[in-house]
Write a protein that holds these residues in place. Structure first.
Motif, PDB file in Angstrom:
ATOM      1  N   SER A 265       0.853  -1.182   0.000  1.00  0.00           N
ATOM      2  CA  SER A 265       0.000   0.000   0.000  1.00  0.00           C
ATOM      3  C   SER A 265       0.894   1.239   0.000  1.00  0.00           C
ATOM      4  O   SER A 265       2.044   1.191   0.444  1.00  0.00           O
ATOM      5  CB  SER A 265      -0.904   0.018   1.230  1.00  0.00           C
ATOM      6  N   LEU A 266       0.353   2.346  -0.502  1.00  0.00           N
ATOM      7  CA  LEU A 266       1.137   3.566  -0.598  1.00  0.00           C
ATOM      8  C   LEU A 266       1.544   4.059   0.777  1.00  0.00           C
ATOM      9  O   LEU A 266       2.614   4.639   0.962  1.00  0.00           O
ATOM     10  CB  LEU A 266       0.332   4.633  -1.332  1.00  0.00           C
ATOM     11  N   THR A 267       0.698   3.820   1.780  1.00  0.00           N
ATOM     12  CA  THR A 267       1.028   4.217   3.148  1.00  0.00           C
ATOM     13  C   THR A 267       2.261   3.454   3.640  1.00  0.00           C
ATOM     14  O   THR A 267       3.147   4.020   4.268  1.00  0.00           O
ATOM     15  CB  THR A 267      -0.152   3.945   4.096  1.00  0.00           C
ATOM     16  N   GLU A 268       2.294   2.163   3.332  1.00  0.00           N
ATOM     17  CA  GLU A 268       3.459   1.359   3.691  1.00  0.00           C
ATOM     18  C   GLU A 268       4.714   1.922   3.036  1.00  0.00           C
ATOM     19  O   GLU A 268       5.775   2.020   3.661  1.00  0.00           O
ATOM     20  CB  GLU A 268       3.286  -0.078   3.166  1.00  0.00           C
ATOM     21  N   TYR A 270       5.247   4.946   1.987  1.00  0.00           N
ATOM     22  CA  TYR A 270       5.555   6.238   2.608  1.00  0.00           C
ATOM     23  C   TYR A 270       6.405   6.041   3.865  1.00  0.00           C
ATOM     24  O   TYR A 270       7.433   6.694   4.046  1.00  0.00           O
ATOM     25  CB  TYR A 270       4.253   6.959   2.937  1.00  0.00           C
ATOM     26  N   LEU A 287       5.239  11.722  -2.922  1.00  0.00           N
ATOM     27  CA  LEU A 287       5.193  10.295  -3.209  1.00  0.00           C
ATOM     28  C   LEU A 287       4.142   9.981  -4.268  1.00  0.00           C
ATOM     29  O   LEU A 287       4.425   9.284  -5.249  1.00  0.00           O
ATOM     30  CB  LEU A 287       4.898   9.524  -1.924  1.00  0.00           C
ATOM     31  N   VAL A 288       2.955  10.515  -4.078  1.00  0.00           N
ATOM     32  CA  VAL A 288       1.871  10.235  -5.025  1.00  0.00           C
ATOM     33  C   VAL A 288       2.230  10.746  -6.419  1.00  0.00           C
ATOM     34  O   VAL A 288       2.082  10.024  -7.407  1.00  0.00           O
ATOM     35  CB  VAL A 288       0.554  10.873  -4.545  1.00  0.00           C
ATOM     36  N   GLY A 309     -10.432   3.452  -3.425  1.00  0.00           N
ATOM     37  CA  GLY A 309      -9.564   4.607  -3.245  1.00  0.00           C
ATOM     38  C   GLY A 309      -8.220   4.234  -2.678  1.00  0.00           C
ATOM     39  O   GLY A 309      -7.298   5.048  -2.627  1.00  0.00           O
ATOM     40  N   VAL A 310      -8.083   2.990  -2.225  1.00  0.00           N
ATOM     41  CA  VAL A 310      -6.804   2.519  -1.706  1.00  0.00           C
ATOM     42  C   VAL A 310      -5.779   2.500  -2.842  1.00  0.00           C
ATOM     43  O   VAL A 310      -6.054   2.021  -3.933  1.00  0.00           O
ATOM     44  CB  VAL A 310      -6.956   1.095  -1.115  1.00  0.00           C
ATOM     45  N   MET A 311      -4.602   3.035  -2.568  1.00  0.00           N
ATOM     46  CA  MET A 311      -3.560   3.114  -3.599  1.00  0.00           C
ATOM     47  C   MET A 311      -2.425   2.161  -3.257  1.00  0.00           C
ATOM     48  O   MET A 311      -1.995   2.086  -2.098  1.00  0.00           O
ATOM     49  CB  MET A 311      -3.036   4.537  -3.688  1.00  0.00           C
ATOM     50  N   LEU A 351      -5.321  -4.678   4.988  1.00  0.00           N
ATOM     51  CA  LEU A 351      -5.799  -3.719   3.994  1.00  0.00           C
ATOM     52  C   LEU A 351      -5.755  -4.326   2.599  1.00  0.00           C
ATOM     53  O   LEU A 351      -6.728  -4.293   1.846  1.00  0.00           O
ATOM     54  CB  LEU A 351      -4.909  -2.472   4.043  1.00  0.00           C
TER      55      LEU A 351
END
Lengths: 386, 250
Positions: A265-268, A270, A287-288, A309-311, A351
């Motif tokens: 996931s993008l949060t990971e 980050y 990042l995005v 919406g999860v990236m 997630l």
């Protein structure tokens, strides 16, 4: 230990508490003393020790007396320590628990840990020497061992004057800072206006502007933190900076992705990237924007956005649809699974597990059972058994 | 032909303006450097100043946190402060998700993130700004206003939480006096919220139950009781276990 003086333990005007730690023993050089369990307080001006059992017993030494400090690691049965080397006591020192000592250093034993943080703070204070620049008003001082019980007080006028000075100093600093800030903001505002004007021109021209100019403009906006007012992105998103970043990310993320089944996931991402950097961190937008360029730069990773919406970032070689087939098998074996259960089985984050199951559902392979007990997925028997 | 001429003039004007902006940018950069050399510490150490700074930026339409490569971040170092905070917030939320379903009070979040920092150095405003930035990453971070404070959501919710419903819930069980903000870890678990007998909130409550953000006690004497683990003050003081910590680190 003869450098210490009795004190009330109250902080003086201008003195600020930095850190405190319970469970600290004081030793005079190598000799243990009756000061075996106390709260050690570090202020901008002093090191204060107060007995945990008898709060009246409170001693302090000015930080200016410290020559240097050392760390002593913990051992078997021994707590971590800080050794504090001190200048000889000054002749006008306030009375303390000891008149003389054969050691020029003391030891602080951290029986309840906290040594690392304390050492760090103490080093900072010794380096900054804040006691030199911050005047303290000595409101009251009671001397413990004196028979007469002398009380020394600087006059009320003296105290008020010190307070006023400090207030003026603080006010001056703050108002100067705000003044400077306001002036800066005025200039920034001009830049914002200018950028709007340029953006309007770009819109009007509708494609007559060169790619080069667009890139320049975008980088100016990036520097100032102004949102891109041109909604139509004719030449792709991002700037040179983001392109470089995208290439860097492709390098950094290859291995972590492989270790995590090809998807994160993008949060990971980050957290991973910023933890690795330590300094000059990326903003979420950086990042995005960089990830949006991955595909067009033909890098081996890509950004994918699920319906929810999860990236995520996937390896190019990763095929989520194939993973769905595997997921279906897993769910069929177990009869039914929730996202949590599936995540544990397969060893992925909840997630992403949920996204995979949702995708499987979208593709018609799974059916959901939505109740207060949670969201559970079953193989879609309507499809296979009709 | 005249039209072409006008277009040409248009091109020249934009080029001029870009050149002008470039020059102004250089000047601004110098001014900011000067400002930073005098006041950089102020922003990092003084939370009030930080809030003022952010407000001023917002007023003129500038986002100092938009990019780590922006002037503000590079020279004032504001960026690192918030981006690092973002990482810590993600880790705390991830570690506690299985306990509270991905819903946590701003107070508890602040407390957990504060471990190891000087208390005065972190404000609610700092956390809220960091969280707003995290939303960009698409993993479901959200801020829900509740009875004078906020709940932080860290999982994507299929249902969009209706704020008015949350406020209703909050009003029943939480008041500013014994509210979320004043809870300390020595206080007992708060009295539960009764099931509100109206259809709309029930749907919302069901959602909370599904997501693991709420627990239903059907064995309670009288009516079934409805609890929000996010508000369990007892859990505030519980350490994050090594297992939970592992969960947090990607």
């Amino acid at each position: 230990m003869d450098r210490f003086s009795w004190t009330t333990g109250l902080l003086e005007l201008g003195e600020t508490l930095v850190v405190q730690q319970r469970g600290v023993r004081l030793s005079d050089g190598e000799e243990k003393l009756k000061f075996d369990s106390g709260v050690l307080l570090l202020s901008t001006h002093r090191l204060i020790w107060r007995d945990q059992k008898n709060h009246e017993c409170c001693i302090a030494v000015p930080l200016s007396q410290i020559v240097f400090i050392e760390e002593q690691a913990a051992g078997i049965g021994k707590s971590a320590k800080i050794v504090v080397h001190l200048h000889p006591a000054s002749s006008n020192k306030e009375p303390g628990p000891f008149q003389s000592s054969k050691y020029s250093y003391i030891k602080l034993s951290f029986k309840e840990h906290g040594q690392i943080e304390f050492y760090r703070r103490l080093s900072e204070e010794i380096t900054q020497r804040r006691w030199e620049s911050i005047p303290t008003g000595q409101a009251m001082q009671v001397n413990k061992d004196s028979q007469a019980g002398r009380i020394r007080a600087v006059g009320i006028v003296g105290i008020e004057r010190k307070l006023e000075e400090k207030r003026k100093e603080t006010d001056k600093n703050i108002s100067e800072a705000f003044e400077d800030l306001s002036k800066l903001m005025e200039k920034a505002k001009e830049m914002v206006e200018l950028s709007k004007s340029i953006a309007n021109k770009i819109k009007e021209k509708q494609g007559d502007i060169t790619e080069d100019e667009t890139i320049r403009f975008k980088s100016y906006l990036l520097s100032m933190g102004i949102a891109n007012p041109v909604t139509r992105e004719t030449y792709g998103s991002g700037t040179q900076y983001h392109m470089q970043l995208a290439k860097q990310l492709a390098g950094i993320l290859q291995t972590p992705l492989e270790e995590r089944g090809g998807i994160m996931s993008l949060t990971e991402v980050y957290c991973l990237v910023n933890r690795a950097r330590g300094l000059e961190l990326l903003s979420p937008e950086d990042l995005v924007n960089a990830c949006k360029m991955l595909e067009s730069l033909k890098l081996p990773l890509r950004l994918r956005i699920f319906d929810s919406g999860v990236m995520v970032i996937e390896l190019q070689s990763h095929n989520e649809e194939e993973m769905v087939a595997a997921a279906l098998e897993t769910v069929s074996e177990k009869g039914s699974l929730t996202a949590d259960e599936f995540a544990k089985l397969v060893g992925m984050s909840v997630l992403l597990a949920k996204e995979r199951l949702l995708l499987a559902e979208k593709m018609g392979h799974l059916c959901r059972d939505d109740s207060v007990e949670g969201l559970r997925f079953y193989p879609n028997l309507f499809l296979t058994q009709s | 032909l005249p039209q072409a001429k006008y277009k040409e003039r248009g091109t020249v004007l934009a080029e001029d303006q870009l050149a002008q902006m470039s020059k102004q940018l250089d000047t601004f950069r110098t001014n900011l450097e000067e400002f930073a050399s005098k006041h950089k510490q102020e922003i990092r150490k003084n939370p009030e100043f930080r809030v003022q700074f952010q407000d001023m930026c917002a007023t003129i339409g500038v986002d100092p946190l938009a990019s780590g490569k922006g002037f503000w971040s590079e020279m004032l170092g504001v960026g690192d402060f918030y981006y690092e905070l973002g990482v810590q917030i993600v880790e705390v939320c991830l570690a506690l998700k299985h306990r509270n379903g991905g819903l946590i009070t701003l107070e508890e979040l602040q407390q957990r993130v504060l471990k190891g920092r000087v208390p005065a150095a972190l404000r609610r405003d700092d956390l809220l700004r960091a969280i707003k930035k995290l939303k960009v990453l698409g993993s479901g971070f959200g801020i829900i206003p509740v009875g004078g404070t906020f709940l932080v959501q860290s999982v994507p919710a299929e249902l969009n939480m209706d704020h008015t419903v949350v406020l209703q819930l909050a009003e029943v069980g939480i008041s500013p006096g014994k509210g979320l903000g004043t809870r300390t870890h020595s206080q007992p678990i708060p009295s539960p919220f009764p099931l509100i007998p109206s259809p709309f909130p029930a749907v919302f409550q069901e959602h909370l139950l599904k997501e693991g953000m709420a627990w239903l006690d059907t064995q309670a004497p009288g009516e079934p009781q409805f609890w929000l683990p996010a508000l369990f003050s007892e859990l505030y003081s519980q350490e994050i276990t090594p297992e939970e910590a592992k969960e947090a680190i990607p």
